[in-house]
Design a protein around this motif. Structure first.
Motif, short mmCIF file in Angstrom:
data_model
loop_
_atom_site.label_atom_id
_atom_site.label_comp_id
_atom_site.label_asym_id
_atom_site.label_seq_id
_atom_site.Cartn_x
_atom_site.Cartn_y
_atom_site.Cartn_z
N TYR A 148 -13.34 142.38 42.06
CA TYR A 148 -12.53 143.54 42.39
C TYR A 148 -11.05 143.19 42.45
O TYR A 148 -10.67 142.12 42.97
CB TYR A 148 -12.97 144.12 43.75
CG TYR A 148 -14.29 144.87 43.69
CD1 TYR A 148 -14.84 145.27 42.48
CD2 TYR A 148 -14.96 145.22 44.86
CE1 TYR A 148 -16.04 145.96 42.43
CE2 TYR A 148 -16.16 145.91 44.84
CZ TYR A 148 -16.69 146.27 43.61
OH TYR A 148 -17.88 146.96 43.55
N ARG B 79 -7.07 144.60 43.64
CA ARG B 79 -6.53 144.99 44.95
C ARG B 79 -6.97 146.38 45.34
O ARG B 79 -7.38 146.62 46.47
CB ARG B 79 -5.00 144.89 44.93
CG ARG B 79 -4.36 145.23 46.26
CD ARG B 79 -2.86 145.11 46.18
NE ARG B 79 -2.47 143.76 45.78
CZ ARG B 79 -1.20 143.40 45.53
NH1 ARG B 79 -0.24 144.30 45.61
NH2 ARG B 79 -0.92 142.15 45.19
N ARG B 80 -6.89 147.32 44.42
CA ARG B 80 -7.25 148.70 44.76
C ARG B 80 -8.74 148.82 45.06
O ARG B 80 -9.13 149.49 46.02
CB ARG B 80 -6.88 149.62 43.60
CG ARG B 80 -7.20 151.09 43.86
CD ARG B 80 -6.74 151.96 42.72
NE ARG B 80 -5.30 151.86 42.53
CZ ARG B 80 -4.63 152.48 41.54
NH1 ARG B 80 -5.30 153.23 40.67
NH2 ARG B 80 -3.32 152.36 41.44
N ARG C 221 -9.50 147.42 48.43
CA ARG C 221 -9.08 148.34 49.49
C ARG C 221 -10.12 149.44 49.68
O ARG C 221 -10.45 149.82 50.81
CB ARG C 221 -7.72 148.96 49.16
CG ARG C 221 -7.10 149.76 50.31
CD ARG C 221 -5.76 150.37 49.93
NE ARG C 221 -4.81 149.34 49.51
CZ ARG C 221 -4.30 149.26 48.28
NH1 ARG C 221 -4.66 150.13 47.34
NH2 ARG C 221 -3.44 148.32 47.97
N ARG C 222 -10.63 149.96 48.57
CA ARG C 222 -11.68 150.98 48.67
C ARG C 222 -12.93 150.42 49.36
O ARG C 222 -13.53 151.09 50.21
CB ARG C 222 -12.07 151.49 47.28
CG ARG C 222 -11.09 152.42 46.63
CD ARG C 222 -11.56 152.83 45.25
NE ARG C 222 -12.83 153.58 45.29
CZ ARG C 222 -13.50 153.92 44.19
NH1 ARG C 222 -13.07 153.57 42.99
NH2 ARG C 222 -14.63 154.62 44.31
N GLU D 294 -16.49 150.66 38.98
CA GLU D 294 -16.04 149.32 38.61
C GLU D 294 -17.04 148.59 37.72
O GLU D 294 -16.78 147.45 37.31
CB GLU D 294 -15.77 148.48 39.87
CG GLU D 294 -14.69 149.05 40.77
CD GLU D 294 -13.33 149.01 40.12
OE1 GLU D 294 -13.08 148.09 39.31
OE2 GLU D 294 -12.51 149.92 40.39
#
Length: 558
Positions: free
Chosen positions: A75, A77-78, A81-82, A125
């Protein structure tokens, strides 16, 4: 119709829970197509292979719950965060939750949002959720939730080993969120999902409902939440509290999203209602068992030895054979000719140790007896397993005596009791689980852990052959009416049709010009019959003359 059958640790594997029931269900409903989505429980189970599948099984997809697979997705950064947001919300609900029945609607909504948020993250993702659930970020999010204001006292007392244990358990339980089953041509293409148990097996059904609107049918013959409670008694208080909150909230979410929930008995139904299931959704469907192996014994009036008591089952502490042996000591004082046959294999290492203890106790309570000074004595208690020369089949075990005994302190649906009923045997049972519901007045029921009451009931039947015969006949009639494979498959066939009839059309069908046909696939199209084929509308009698004058009537319209 097309059914997505969701299993965990069972069908289509040779060994596992509910394998036999699922196989009978699929074979009994040959008019439907089944896609099987199975979560494997161990490598040994996968190595044993699958059962022979009938032609109505269109596809089988499996995923191991016993191994953590790394899909190689990392993953950014975004995405991190999720993940932290959704996992932290899930942990906060677990730390704040009390018992499932006391949880608020707000907590249920928060739990569902966090659960589906994690699934949407994995879908967007292309994976990576398993690695995130095993990461240090997950443990830190769990720790923050435990230390936050408003968290329960047991959660605030969680130590680092407790947090690691809870995080590992959640990672394993949430592995179905990472699967690639949630596509239009996979679970999105089925007419309904049938989860054969709660817990992880229900998760694919929840996600199919969330992503595609596929209706969910949930069947629980053993309530998964109850099983977790029984298995977690040795865990530290913090671990026990957090995992109980998770499984309680997951069960409540499955009950809320399912169109219909089918418990296997009234005992399971009470558990489901207590955990938030809507009573209007509940339909009791008893497990279906094959009565044919017991037909010959059940129809015969002969008995190998009317003075013999028979116990059949898996040998383990919950069966309380110790109380049965002490009760038999009391029985022998009243009826010295009585014998006891204990038939069954030990359940794992714990069962082996328990069987050894019971053998030693039987030798202590009943020293070998001899009729005279020059004869060899034997013990009135015998231990055996099915498959030997004396007892080649289960039916032979029940045929060996006139009364069947069940002495358990914990029981779900008592399969051995139903088998004895198929054989027309009078029964004496302890009042646990669904025993009273199964017996229905055709046998004697006593309190558990009460050897004296158990002995008195057995003596009453041993001394009254006519009563034994009446109870056995009534028991067989009841079992054939309620607990056969036929009644089980018939019930589920009706439930399938009911669910599809109540579900809006999810896939739009268009005509030649591209216009939608809202009633192109009505519910009755799933029922075999003449209306499922092409149908030419006949011409009304009052328009016959006009029809002949303008356009010829199609051939075969009359």
């Amino acid at each position: 119709m097309r059914i997505g059958l969701l299993t965990e640790g069972g069908y289509p594997y040779v060994s596992g829970d509910a394998t036999l029931w699922c196989d009978r269900l699929v074979r009994g409903l040959g008019q439907h197509e089944f896609d099987v989505y199975a979560l494997g429980s161990s490598r040994s189970q996968e190595d044993e292979g699958w059962v022979a599948l009938p032609p109505q099984v269109g596809r089988v997809r499996t995923a191991p719950l016993w191994a953590a697979e790394d899909d190689g997705v990392l993953y950014g950064r975004r995405a991190r965060r999720r993940f932290t947001e959704h996992y932290g919300e899930l942990a906060a609900v677990l730390c704040a939750s009390g018992s499932p029945e006391a949880a608020s609607t707000l907590e249920a909504d928060r739990f569902g949002s966090a659960l589906y948020g994690l699934a949407e993250l994995a879908r967007d993702e292309g994976g990576g959720l398993g690695g995130a659930l095993r990461s240090e970020s997950a443990v830190r999010a769990l720790e923050r939730a435990c230390r936050a204001p408003g968290a329960q006292q047991t959660a605030r007392e969680a130590r680092v080993p407790d947090l690691l244990s809870v995080a590992a358990h959640l990672e394993r339980a949430l592995r179905p969120l990472s699967l690639d089953w949630y596509q239009d041509d996979d679970l999105g293409a089925v007419d309904l999902c049938h989860a054969t148990s709660g817990g992880p097996a229900a998760l694919p059904g929840l996600l199919a409902h969330h992503f595609f609107g596929v209706p969910l049918l949930l069947t629980e013959y053993g309530v998964r939440l109850r099983t977790h409670y029984l298995a977690a008694t040795d865990a530290p208080p913090a671990v026990r509290s957090l995992l109980a909150a998770f499984h309680g909230r997951l069960a409540a979410e499955a009950y809320a999203r399912a169109t219909i929930v089918t418990p296997g008995n009234a005992h399971a139904r009470r558990w489901q209602e207590r955990c938030g299931a809507d009573r209007a959704k509940l339909r009791t469907v008893h497990p279906g068992m094959d009565a044919s192996p017991f037909a010959e014994v059940g129809e015969s009036t002969d008995c190998a030895d009317p003075d013999t008591l028979v116990w059949v089952g898996r040998v383990e502490p919950t069966k309380d054979l110790v109380s049965l042996l002490h009760a038999f000591a009391e029985i022998r004082k009243e009826e010295p000719k009585t014998r006891l046959r204990i038939t069954g294999a030990p359940a794992g290492p714990e069962g082996e140790a328990y069987l050894g203890h019971c053998r030693a106790l039987a030798a202590q309570l009943f020293p070998d007896e001899a009729e005279g000074p020059h004869t060899v004595g034997d013990n009135p208690v015998s231990f055996a397993e099915i498959g030997g020369p004396e007892l080649p089949t289960l039916a032979d075990a029940y045929a060996a005596g006139g009364v069947t005994v069940l002495s358990s302190v914990v029981e779900g649906f008592p399969i051995s009791l139903v088998e004895a009923m198929f054989c027309g045997r009078a029964t004496v049972s302890t009042d646990v689980g669904a025993v009273v519901e199964v017996i229905g007045g055709t046998g004697l029921v006593v309190p558990p852990r009460n050897p004296r009451a158990l002995a008195e009931a057995c003596v009453a039947l041993l001394r009254d052959p006519a009563r034994r015969e009446r109870l056995g006949a009534a028991a067989r009639a009841r079992a054939l009416e309620l607990f056969t494979v036929e009644q089980n498959t018939t019930a589920f066939h009706g439930i399938y049709l009911e669910i599809v009839a109540r579900t809006p059309v999810r896939r739009v069908v268009v005509d030649e010009t591209g216009e939608p046909l809202p009633f192109a696939v009505p519910a009755e199209a799933h029922v075999p019959g003449r209306w499922t084929g092409a149908h030419v509308r006949s011409t009304p009698t009052w328009a016959t003359a006009q029809a002949h004058a303008t356009t010829p009537t199609p051939e075969g319209a009359r």
